[in-house]
Enzyme design. Structure first.
Site, PDB file in Angstrom:
ATOM      1  CG  ASP A  67      32.378  11.232  35.575  1.00  0.00           C
ATOM      2  OD1 ASP A  67      31.640  11.679  36.660  1.00  0.00           O
ATOM      3  OD2 ASP A  67      33.448  11.767  35.326  1.00  0.00           O
TER       4      ASP A  67
ATOM      5  CG  HIS B 198      36.959  17.276  38.765  1.00  0.00           C
ATOM      6  ND1 HIS B 198      35.723  18.114  39.010  1.00  0.00           N
ATOM      7  CD2 HIS B 198      36.573  16.045  38.697  1.00  0.00           C
ATOM      8  CE1 HIS B 198      34.879  17.315  39.521  1.00  0.00           C
ATOM      9  NE2 HIS B 198      35.262  16.146  39.090  1.00  0.00           N
TER      10      HIS B 198
ATOM     11  CG  HIS C  98      32.916  13.363  41.465  1.00  0.00           C
ATOM     12  ND1 HIS C  98      32.757  13.339  40.149  1.00  0.00           N
ATOM     13  CD2 HIS C  98      31.837  12.694  42.105  1.00  0.00           C
ATOM     14  CE1 HIS C  98      31.880  12.846  39.821  1.00  0.00           C
ATOM     15  NE2 HIS C  98      31.048  12.456  41.062  1.00  0.00           N
ATOM     16  N   GLY C  99      37.229  13.571  41.953  1.00  0.00           N
ATOM     17  CA  GLY C  99      38.555  14.567  42.103  1.00  0.00           C
ATOM     18  C   GLY C  99      39.348  13.664  42.903  1.00  0.00           C
TER      19      GLY C  99
ATOM     20  CB  SER D 201      43.776  11.770  40.306  1.00  0.00           C
ATOM     21  OG  SER D 201      42.989  11.205  39.361  1.00  0.00           O
TER      22      SER D 201
ATOM     23  CG  ASP E 166      39.619  11.817  33.592  1.00  0.00           C
ATOM     24  OD1 ASP E 166      40.261  11.282  32.810  1.00  0.00           O
ATOM     25  OD2 ASP E 166      38.666  12.690  33.172  1.00  0.00           O
ATOM     26  CB  SER E 167      43.911  13.819  36.724  1.00  0.00           C
ATOM     27  OG  SER E 167      42.905  14.661  36.609  1.00  0.00           O
TER      28      SER E 167
ATOM     29  NE  ARG F  38      49.894  -1.496  13.885  1.00  0.00           N
ATOM     30  CZ  ARG F  38      50.195  -2.201  13.000  1.00  0.00           C
ATOM     31  NH1 ARG F  38      49.353  -3.229  12.817  1.00  0.00           N
ATOM     32  NH2 ARG F  38      51.199  -2.048  12.183  1.00  0.00           N
TER      33      ARG F  38
HETATM   34  P1  13P Z   1      40.660  13.531  38.939  1.00  0.00           P
HETATM   35  O1  13P Z   1      40.581  14.706  38.042  1.00  0.00           O
HETATM   36  O2  13P Z   1      41.046  13.773  40.356  1.00  0.00           O
HETATM   37  O3  13P Z   1      40.924  12.394  38.306  1.00  0.00           O
HETATM   38  O4  13P Z   1      38.516  13.378  39.214  1.00  0.00           O
HETATM   39  C1  13P Z   1      37.981  12.525  38.369  1.00  0.00           C
HETATM   40  C2  13P Z   1      36.744  12.787  38.574  1.00  0.00           C
HETATM   41  O5  13P Z   1      36.019  13.047  39.556  1.00  0.00           O
HETATM   42  C3  13P Z   1      35.614  12.385  37.312  1.00  0.00           C
HETATM   43  O6  13P Z   1      34.475  12.651  37.641  1.00  0.00           O
HETATM   44  O1  G3H Z   2      35.192  15.024  35.973  1.00  0.00           O
HETATM   45  C1  G3H Z   2      35.579  14.487  35.195  1.00  0.00           C
HETATM   46  C2  G3H Z   2      36.937  14.983  34.389  1.00  0.00           C
HETATM   47  O2  G3H Z   2      37.864  14.761  35.152  1.00  0.00           O
HETATM   48  C3  G3H Z   2      36.751  16.037  33.466  1.00  0.00           C
HETATM   49  O3  G3H Z   2      36.479  15.384  32.197  1.00  0.00           O
HETATM   50  O4  G3H Z   2      37.632  16.795  30.423  1.00  0.00           O
HETATM   51  O5  G3H Z   2      36.152  14.839  30.015  1.00  0.00           O
HETATM   52  O6  G3H Z   2      35.037  16.736  31.084  1.00  0.00           O
HETATM   53  P1  G3H Z   2      36.196  15.921  30.778  1.00  0.00           P
HETATM   54 ZN    ZN Z   3      34.137  14.280  38.821  1.00  0.00          ZN
END
Ligand code: 13P
Ligand code: G3H
Ligand code: ZN
Length: 305
Positions: A81, A177, A207-208, A210, A252-253, A277
């Site tokens: 990524d 993000h 992307h972004g 969440s 991710d978030s 654990r």
């Molecule tokens: P979020 O921060 O919205 O989860 O985006 C994740 C992302 O785009 C990872 O590449």
């Molecule tokens: O784009 C991806 C993530 O949300 C940022 O991840 O903190 O591992 O670079 P990172």
């Molecule tokens: Zn991203």
């Protein structure tokens, strides 16, 4: 089984759903995503950023993903990524990643084309697919500073895809993000997405994405997290994006917040607990549930080949 993002997204595009790309860092997150995929019978993209690779060690995290996926009938991809460093990209290809993202979107158009093209020729030689980015997605990542959102131009997208031969394209349609995406309401440029969809036929990536669900934010705050006005992409916007051509949705978030809230809950409710654990186990289960929730939302549940 590991396949390319291109293959996963072509199927998603045909059957009108999206594959989730979930960021992992460690054993807990890898196992959570794989368990969710198995339970949902859903394809999944397991993604590592350069920051995650630095944290876990490249061979170590790649082996973990390989172990979690190789004996399965579910189709997964092992994906880089936001790749920026050519050495890391080369290592990914050597370690068996089936897909890499080259994020050269911070360079001017011609340089983005030139860098993306060189990654395409490197990756295609080893059968890996390439995701490129055009336009800018806002927010802060480990290795990139905050960027202003600049929506993807459909005409540029056409030229970019033709000249680079990239397999899939990340588009900027108003997301960023992190946990603070919108000052008020979630709003994506769906009209712009429709124009991009008409201009190019490669599978598209959001992307972004969440949602920063309020119940997770509330739980994290209840157990001590300090969060500002966190706001994510609404579920109706996600559905509209998928209906208009997005076939990979990056999360991710939401997983970070879910993990954080669960760890805080255990520590707050059981201050006597010090067995890792018992602290990380519930967090891993909570992340599994969140990934399953996303798979249902994206329509990928039951779609594994
Ligand atoms: P979020 O921060 O919205 O989860 O985006 C994740 C992302 O785009 C990872 O590449
Ligand atoms: O784009 C991806 C993530 O949300 C940022 O991840 O903190 O591992 O670079 P990172
Ligand atoms: Zn991203």
């Amino acid at each position: 089984m590991l396949v390319t993002n291109r293959k996963l997204q072509e199927d998603a595009q045909k059957r009108r759903y999206a594959v989730g790309a979930f960021n992992v860092y460690d054993m807990e997150s890898v196992q959570a995503v794989a368990k969710a995929a198995e339970l949902e019978r859903s394809p999944a993209i397991i993604a590592t950023t350069e920051g995650a690779i630095e944290y876990a060690g490249h061979e170590f995290i790649a082996e973990l993903i390989e172990l979690a996926t190789k004996r399965s009938k579910i189709t997964y991809s092992m994906h880089l990524d936001h790749g920026k460093d050519m050495n890391i990209i080369r290592n990914c290809i050597r370690l068996g990643y089936t897909s890499v993202m080259i994020d050269a979107s911070h360079y001017e158009f011609k340089k983005n084309i030139q860098i993306t093209k060189s990654v395409v020729s490197l990756a295609h030689r080893k059968g890996a697919s390439v995701e490129a980015e055009l336009g800018t997605i806002g927010g802060v990542e480990d290795s990139v500073s905050s960027k202003k959102i600049l929506l993807t131009d459909p005409r540029d997208a056409k030229e970019f895809v033709e000249k680079t031969g990239c397999d899939t394209l990340a588009v900027a349609i108003g997301t960023s993000h992190g946990a603070y995406k919108f000052a008020s309401r979630s709003k994506l440029a769906i009209d712009r997405l429709k124009e991009i969809r008409k201009a190019v036929d490669v599978p598209l990536v959001l992307h972004g994405a969440s949602g920063i669900p309020s119940w997770v934010v509330r739980k994290a705050k209840l157990f001590g997290a300090v969060l500002g006005k966190a706001k994510g992409v609404s579920e109706s916007d996600i559905k509209a994006a998928i209906a208009n051509g997005i076939s990979k949705v990056n999360i991710d978030s939401d997983l970070r917040l879910t993990f954080d809230a669960a760890v805080r809950e255990v520590l707050k409710k059981h201050p006597e607990e010090f067995d890792p654990r018992h602290i990380l186990g519930p967090a891993k289960d909570a992340v599994t549930d969140m990934v399953r929730y996303k798979m249902k939302l994206f329509g990928s549940s039951g779609k594994a080949r």
